[in-house]
Design a protein around this motif. Structure first.
Motif, mmCIF file in Angstrom:
data_model
loop_
_atom_site.group_PDB
_atom_site.id
_atom_site.type_symbol
_atom_site.label_atom_id
_atom_site.label_comp_id
_atom_site.label_asym_id
_atom_site.label_seq_id
_atom_site.Cartn_x
_atom_site.Cartn_y
_atom_site.Cartn_z
ATOM 1 N N ARG A 89 60.096 8.016 37.398
ATOM 2 C CA ARG A 89 61.315 7.318 36.987
ATOM 3 C C ARG A 89 61.122 6.627 35.640
ATOM 4 N N ALA A 90 59.985 5.947 35.490
ATOM 5 C CA ALA A 90 59.709 5.235 34.234
ATOM 6 C C ALA A 90 59.543 6.216 33.068
ATOM 7 N N TYR A 91 58.883 7.328 33.321
ATOM 8 C CA TYR A 91 58.686 8.360 32.289
ATOM 9 C C TYR A 91 60.031 8.857 31.771
ATOM 10 N N LEU A 92 60.959 9.087 32.715
ATOM 11 C CA LEU A 92 62.274 9.592 32.322
ATOM 12 C C LEU A 92 63.100 8.490 31.660
ATOM 13 N N GLU A 93 63.090 7.306 32.274
ATOM 14 C CA GLU A 93 63.934 6.208 31.788
ATOM 15 C C GLU A 93 63.557 5.803 30.361
ATOM 16 N N HIS A 94 62.255 5.788 30.065
ATOM 17 C CA HIS A 94 61.801 5.352 28.749
ATOM 18 C C HIS A 94 61.540 6.529 27.812
ATOM 19 N N LYS A 95 62.015 7.707 28.231
ATOM 20 C CA LYS A 95 61.927 8.907 27.385
ATOM 21 C C LYS A 95 60.502 9.145 26.873
ATOM 22 N N LEU A 96 59.546 8.964 27.776
ATOM 23 C CA LEU A 96 58.151 9.195 27.360
ATOM 24 C C LEU A 96 57.914 10.661 27.030
ATOM 25 N N TYR A 97 58.855 11.531 27.429
ATOM 26 C CA TYR A 97 58.735 12.953 27.068
ATOM 27 C C TYR A 97 58.897 13.135 25.565
ATOM 28 N N GLY A 98 59.367 12.079 24.875
ATOM 29 C CA GLY A 98 59.516 12.164 23.424
ATOM 30 C C GLY A 98 58.208 11.874 22.690
ATOM 31 N N SER A 99 57.217 11.337 23.420
ATOM 32 C CA SER A 99 55.935 11.060 22.759
ATOM 33 C C SER A 99 54.987 12.239 22.973
ATOM 34 N N ALA A 100 53.773 12.124 22.454
ATOM 35 C CA ALA A 100 52.817 13.224 22.571
ATOM 36 C C ALA A 100 52.586 13.570 24.037
ATOM 37 N N GLN A 101 52.665 14.865 24.352
ATOM 38 C CA GLN A 101 52.464 15.343 25.722
ATOM 39 C C GLN A 101 51.074 15.952 25.854
ATOM 40 N N PRO A 102 50.464 15.977 27.018
ATOM 41 C CA PRO A 102 50.940 15.307 28.220
ATOM 42 C C PRO A 102 50.731 13.796 28.161
ATOM 43 N N VAL A 103 51.508 13.076 28.965
ATOM 44 C CA VAL A 103 51.351 11.629 29.066
ATOM 45 C C VAL A 103 50.462 11.359 30.281
ATOM 46 N N ARG A 104 49.323 10.726 30.024
ATOM 47 C CA ARG A 104 48.373 10.452 31.113
ATOM 48 C C ARG A 104 48.474 8.991 31.523
ATOM 49 N N LEU A 105 48.848 8.769 32.772
ATOM 50 C CA LEU A 105 49.059 7.400 33.251
ATOM 51 C C LEU A 105 48.266 7.156 34.530
ATOM 52 N N PHE A 106 47.860 5.892 34.724
ATOM 53 C CA PHE A 106 47.323 5.528 36.029
ATOM 54 C C PHE A 106 47.945 4.224 36.487
ATOM 55 N N TYR A 107 47.929 3.999 37.784
ATOM 56 C CA TYR A 107 48.469 2.760 38.348
ATOM 57 C C TYR A 107 47.532 2.280 39.431
ATOM 58 N N LEU A 108 47.747 1.043 39.820
ATOM 59 C CA LEU A 108 46.866 0.416 40.799
ATOM 60 C C LEU A 108 47.640 -0.771 41.363
ATOM 61 N N GLY A 109 47.782 -0.839 42.671
ATOM 62 C CA GLY A 109 48.502 -2.000 43.189
ATOM 63 C C GLY A 109 48.996 -1.807 44.608
#
Ligand SMILES: [Zn+2]
Ligand SMILES: [Zn+2]
Length: 426
Positions: A89-109
């Motif tokens: 959801r965050a990737y789409l909402e903030h248009k992270l597809y417009g930055s260099a791909q692939p976008v590598r993310l991690f989360y913890l919580g």
């Protein structure tokens, strides 16, 4: 007990245990960063439809495990039961597809599921995971598997192994679904009641049913591997080839499945032996269809999630102790009023030099102070009594080896590193 206790299915993580969590979290952060993954923090709650859409209507999570409530504005809100849909959801909402791909993310919580509390299962539990968005490359699948393995190995888990399968894609999976249903058609009566309801909605889920009756009926079941289209087959072979090239062994498990349509191609689990039947410490795979299901553009993606409570159980079952570091460098013990004032100065000086220092506040006997310091797992106790003060001196006692020495106060105030970093021997 009297008074209010923590809600059922939740757990306080107290000092003494929290250090283990910090240790795990540090390793997660360090390994993820080492692979080029950056942390993302999404809200603990989301609009319910994100998970209804994202996780799928026919799954157990949506049916009975979500923490859903209506807020004061009349909106349906759900405490996040997992981390992937919020990240997408965050990737789409903030248009992270417009930055260099692939976008590598991690989360913890923390995540939340309303399930019956049992050993190692909580309503508020903790997960970490990685998501690599915007790549169809089988190298990415291999990379996420490696991230998981590296984290577990750094934590000290041994004899890990990987189970792999491919879920196919929208081109080839429907044919498999039909093949599976044909096979099961005459065997419905032998299946458990849950699987009987799965037959129409979600027959693939029958494959990983743990009931003996179902396992027996599945003995000659067709395998998805025989139904994969050339693209899925090629992708799966490359994932395996990359793992082999690194000397990583794995086994193919045709029963390893995800029930939802947005999962595609690679699916994997990391298994830690010694935990009984529930021995997977991470589950992951490709979910090329999820972003579209969330109302966004088509986005190939792959990732995994791991439960931290499970991980602690796995470490325990392998007899691995996470290191509990002596946290405090010094405890300043003081006897008498003027020693108190000097002790305060010493504690401040130590902290200014980067040492972690606590100080006696209760005016207890020296004996009681030493006992308290020992319980706090400090490395050194700095003892200032009236007698030492008369000589402008203090005693430094090393709590690890029991050695102690008298040192000039001036040196303690001006250059404590020489005193606290050197090994004191009697
Ligand atoms: Zn396919
Ligand atoms: Zn069953």
């Amino acid at each position: 007990m009297s008074g209010i206790s923590a809600p059922r299915g939740t757990k306080d993580i107290l000092p003494g245990e929290v250090e283990k969590w910090q240790y795990m979290e540090d390793i997660v952060r360090r390994v993820c960063a080492g692979y080029g993954y950056r942390e993302i923090r999404t809200p603990l709650f989301e609009h319910t439809e994100l998970f209804q859409r994202g996780i799928g209507e026919a799954t157990d999570i949506v049916e009975k495990e979500m923490y859903t409530f209506t807020d004061r504005g009349g909106r349906s809100i759900t405490l996040r039961p997992e981390g992937t849909a919020p990240v997408v959801r965050a990737y789409l909402e903030h248009k992270l597809y417009g930055s260099a791909q692939p976008v590598r993310l991690f989360y913890l919580g923390p995540m939340f599921r309303y399930e019956r509390p049992q050993a190692g299962r909580y309503r508020q539990f903790h997960q970490f995971g990685v998501e690599a968005l915007g790549s169809q490359d089988p190298l990415m699948d291999t990379e996420t598997i490696l991230v998981a393995l590296t984290i577990f190995e750094e934590l000290g888990l041994e004899n890990l192994h990987i189970e792999l399968n491919s879920m196919g894609c929208p081109q080839c999976r429907p044919r498999y679904r039909e093949g599976l249903k044909d096979y099961l058609k005459g065997r419905l009566d032998g299946l458990c009641s849950v699987c009987q309801t799965r037959y129409e909605l979600n027959p693939v889920r029958i494959l990983d049913c743990k009931e003996d009756a179902c396992r027996k009926e599945l003995e000659g079941v067709p395998e998805i591997g025989d139904y994969l289209c050339p693209e899925c087959r090629g992708h799966f072979e490359l994932v395996q080839r990359y793992l082999t090239s690194l000397g990583r062994s794995f086994s193919l498990n045709p029963r390893l499945v995800r029930g939802l349509d947005y999962y595609t191609k690679t699916v994997f689990e990391v298994i830690a032996p010694g935990m009984g039947a529930q021995n997977a410490v991470a589950g992951g795979g490709r979910y090329d269809g999820l972003a579209e299901e969330c109302g966004g553009r088509e986005t190939p993606a792959v990732g995994f999630a791991a439960g931290m409570e499970r991980l602690l159980l796995a470490l325990e079952s392998q007899g691995k102790e996470l290191p509990l570091p002596r946290e405090l460098d010094a405890f300043v013990a003081v006897v008498g009023d003027s020693a108190r004032t000097m002790g305060l100065k010493v504690a401040v000086a130590l902290r200014q030099r980067g040492f972690k220092a606590a100080m006696e506040t209760e005016g207890r006997s020296l004996r009681a102070q030493l006992k308290a310091a020992d319980r706090l797992l400090v490395k050194h106790v700095v003892i200032i009594g009236e007698e030492e003060l008369g000589r402008s001196a203090a005693i430094i006692r090393n709590m690890e080896d029991g050695g102690q020495q008298e040192v000039p106060l001036e040196q303690l105030l001006e250059a404590p590193e020489r005193l606290l970093l050197q090994k004191i021997s009697d």
